[in-house]
Design a protein around this motif. Structure first.
Motif, PDB file in Angstrom:
ATOM      1  N   ALA A  23      -3.287 -57.916  28.125  1.00 52.76           N
ATOM      2  CA  ALA A  23      -3.706 -58.948  27.189  1.00 52.76           C
ATOM      3  C   ALA A  23      -4.633 -59.940  27.880  1.00 52.76           C
ATOM      4  CB  ALA A  23      -2.488 -59.664  26.640  1.00 52.76           C
ATOM      5  N   PRO A  24      -5.559 -60.584  27.125  1.00 54.51           N
ATOM      6  CA  PRO A  24      -6.375 -61.641  27.714  1.00 54.51           C
ATOM      7  C   PRO A  24      -5.488 -62.706  28.334  1.00 54.51           C
ATOM      8  CG  PRO A  24      -7.173 -61.058  25.517  1.00 54.51           C
ATOM      9  CD  PRO A  24      -5.884 -60.338  25.710  1.00 54.51           C
ATOM     10  N   LYS A  25      -5.942 -63.315  29.431  1.00 57.03           N
ATOM     11  CA  LYS A  25      -5.094 -64.236  30.176  1.00 57.03           C
ATOM     12  C   LYS A  25      -4.561 -65.368  29.306  1.00 57.03           C
ATOM     13  CE  LYS A  25      -6.919 -63.256  34.765  1.00 57.03           C
ATOM     14  NZ  LYS A  25      -7.567 -63.782  35.967  1.00 57.03           N
ATOM     15  N   GLY A  26      -5.380 -65.860  28.409  1.00 57.42           N
ATOM     16  CA  GLY A  26      -4.954 -66.961  27.572  1.00 57.42           C
ATOM     17  C   GLY A  26      -3.916 -66.582  26.539  1.00 57.42           C
ATOM     18  N   GLU A  27      -3.753 -65.288  26.297  1.00 59.95           N
ATOM     19  CA  GLU A  27      -2.825 -64.830  25.262  1.00 59.95           C
ATOM     20  C   GLU A  27      -1.634 -64.068  25.826  1.00 59.95           C
ATOM     21  OE1 GLU A  27      -5.087 -62.496  22.544  1.00 59.95           O
ATOM     22  OE2 GLU A  27      -6.695 -63.961  22.366  1.00 59.95           O
ATOM     23  N   ALA A  28      -1.552 -63.938  27.132  1.00 57.37           N
ATOM     24  CA  ALA A  28      -0.521 -63.088  27.737  1.00 57.37           C
ATOM     25  C   ALA A  28       0.848 -63.736  27.760  1.00 57.37           C
ATOM     26  CB  ALA A  28      -0.934 -62.715  29.162  1.00 57.37           C
ATOM     27  N   GLY A  29       0.926 -65.043  27.576  1.00 62.05           N
ATOM     28  CA  GLY A  29       2.206 -65.731  27.689  1.00 62.05           C
ATOM     29  C   GLY A  29       2.535 -66.006  29.148  1.00 62.05           C
ATOM     30  N   PRO A  30       3.565 -66.802  29.400  1.00 62.89           N
ATOM     31  CA  PRO A  30       3.871 -67.175  30.785  1.00 62.89           C
ATOM     32  C   PRO A  30       4.471 -66.029  31.588  1.00 62.89           C
ATOM     33  CG  PRO A  30       5.568 -68.019  29.321  1.00 62.89           C
ATOM     34  CD  PRO A  30       4.497 -67.427  28.439  1.00 62.89           C
ATOM     35  N   VAL A  31       4.148 -66.003  32.871  1.00 63.44           N
ATOM     36  CA  VAL A  31       4.825 -65.117  33.813  1.00 63.44           C
ATOM     37  C   VAL A  31       6.147 -65.786  34.163  1.00 63.44           C
ATOM     38  CG1 VAL A  31       4.724 -64.026  36.079  1.00 63.44           C
ATOM     39  CG2 VAL A  31       2.629 -64.310  34.738  1.00 63.44           C
ATOM     40  N   LYS A  32       7.251 -65.070  33.977  1.00 64.52           N
ATOM     41  CA  LYS A  32       8.577 -65.659  34.139  1.00 64.52           C
ATOM     42  C   LYS A  32       9.161 -65.322  35.511  1.00 64.52           C
ATOM     43  CE  LYS A  32       9.497 -65.686  29.180  1.00 64.52           C
ATOM     44  NZ  LYS A  32      10.413 -65.276  28.090  1.00 64.52           N
ATOM     45  N   ILE A  33       9.412 -66.366  36.283  1.00 64.93           N
ATOM     46  CA  ILE A  33       9.898 -66.235  37.656  1.00 64.93           C
ATOM     47  C   ILE A  33      11.333 -66.744  37.736  1.00 64.93           C
ATOM     48  CG2 ILE A  33       9.536 -66.961  40.055  1.00 64.93           C
ATOM     49  CD1 ILE A  33       6.592 -67.469  39.321  1.00 64.93           C
ATOM     50  N   ALA A  34      12.179 -66.025  38.447  1.00 62.62           N
ATOM     51  CA  ALA A  34      13.558 -66.455  38.691  1.00 62.62           C
ATOM     52  C   ALA A  34      13.749 -66.729  40.180  1.00 62.62           C
ATOM     53  CB  ALA A  34      14.549 -65.388  38.230  1.00 62.62           C
TER      54      ALA A  34
END
Length: 300
Positions: A23-34
């Protein structure tokens, strides 16, 4: 003469192209880090987040998940998180259920790559460089009273002492149980304590002994004695990023961002960063940003 594609056909091609490239970077949603509940992990999570943000994505960091690997790994499998910092022997023993005794670091790394892909569709990316292995820490007063300087000494004195450790260590096959078997330890009591609370528990006298890590900032200031592993029990725990493979597909450039962490930290550097946060009370994100800038990976 070239024919123009109908608008509908062109739209389909564009959708297919987008699907193949993420997806385009602006539409990809956040990368979720734990991260696990320890300062070192908080700093590493911020480093990963800063590098991913620098690659053009938003980031959502969930810090301090109780139980560490035992709760983060199932959440990763469910897709609740995209990535987290993990330690090689922890993944090899606790997740893959192997015995690390007598296995080389290269063999462990190869097994992690192969089996995480086959079983979980996850990858290990970019070893950071430092080795955060286990040591055993004893309250200085208790060590003096019982004459404890080695793990064998602790084995002989353990019946009068209380051990407190984080769940990861107590549950894992190569952790607390193996320590006790190797050195003949049989403690008066054993208590589950989150990583971040162990040194306070030692200072208050609630526990006498805990599992520590070689990059713990508190070891420089706590009133404890770290014991010689005289039977050479412990294995290595190199840190790297575990990431879902579908996240690497969804976020183009994510793998390149994660690889920037490769080889950037020594044991001493990691301990110094932990000290800055825990003793000097600097913010984890500020410490992470300053370190990455010092390595030329971010602008200062």
């Amino acid at each position: 003469m070239k024919k123009k594609l109908p608008a509908a056909a062109m739209a389909v091609l564009l959708l297919l192209s987008a699907a193949g490239c993420g997806a385009p970077k602006g539409e990809a949603g956040p990368v979720k880090i734990a991260t696990k509940p320890m300062t070192e992990q908080y700093i590493l999570g911020e480093m990963l987040g800063l590098l991913i943000e620098d690659a053009g994505y938003t980031v959502e960091i969930t810090k301090g998940i109780g139980g560490g690997t035992s709760n983060i790994q199932p959440a990763m499998e469910k897709g609740e998180f995209d990535l987290y910092p993990e330690y090689t022997s922890t993944g090899y023993v606790m997740v893959l259920d192997h015995d690390a005794a007598g296995v080389t670091d290269d063999e462990i790394w190869e097994a992690l790559q192969t089996e995480y892909h086959d079983k979980y569709r996850m990858a290990w990316v970019g070893q950071y460089g430092f080795n955060n292995t286990f040591t055993v820490a004893v309250r200085a007063a208790a060590a003096e009273e019982y004459g404890i300087r080695t793990c064998s000494d602790l084995g002989r004195a353990s019946g009068g002492l209380v051990f407190g450790g984080n769940p990861d260590y107590i549950e894992r096959a190569d952790g607390f149980n193996l320590l006790c078997e190797t050195y003949g330890m049989d403690f008066k009591d054993v208590r589950d304590i989150d990583i971040g609370l162990k040194y306070a528990a030692l200072a208050s006298g609630d526990i006498d002994v805990t599992n520590a890590f070689t990059t713990d900032a508190q070891l420089a200031v706590a009133d404890v004695v770290t014991l010689e592993d005289d039977l050479r029990l412990q294995v290595n725990y190199f840190c790297a990023t575990v990431v879902r493979e579908d996240a690497l597909e969804k976020y183009p450039g994510l793998e390149d961002a994660l690889k920037k962490m490769e080889g950037i930290l020594t044991d001493q550097e990691m301990a110094a960063l932990n000290y800055q946060v825990e003793v000097e009370e600097r913010g984890e994100r500020d410490v992470a940003r300053a370190f990455l800038a010092s390595k030329g990976l971010l602008e200062g």
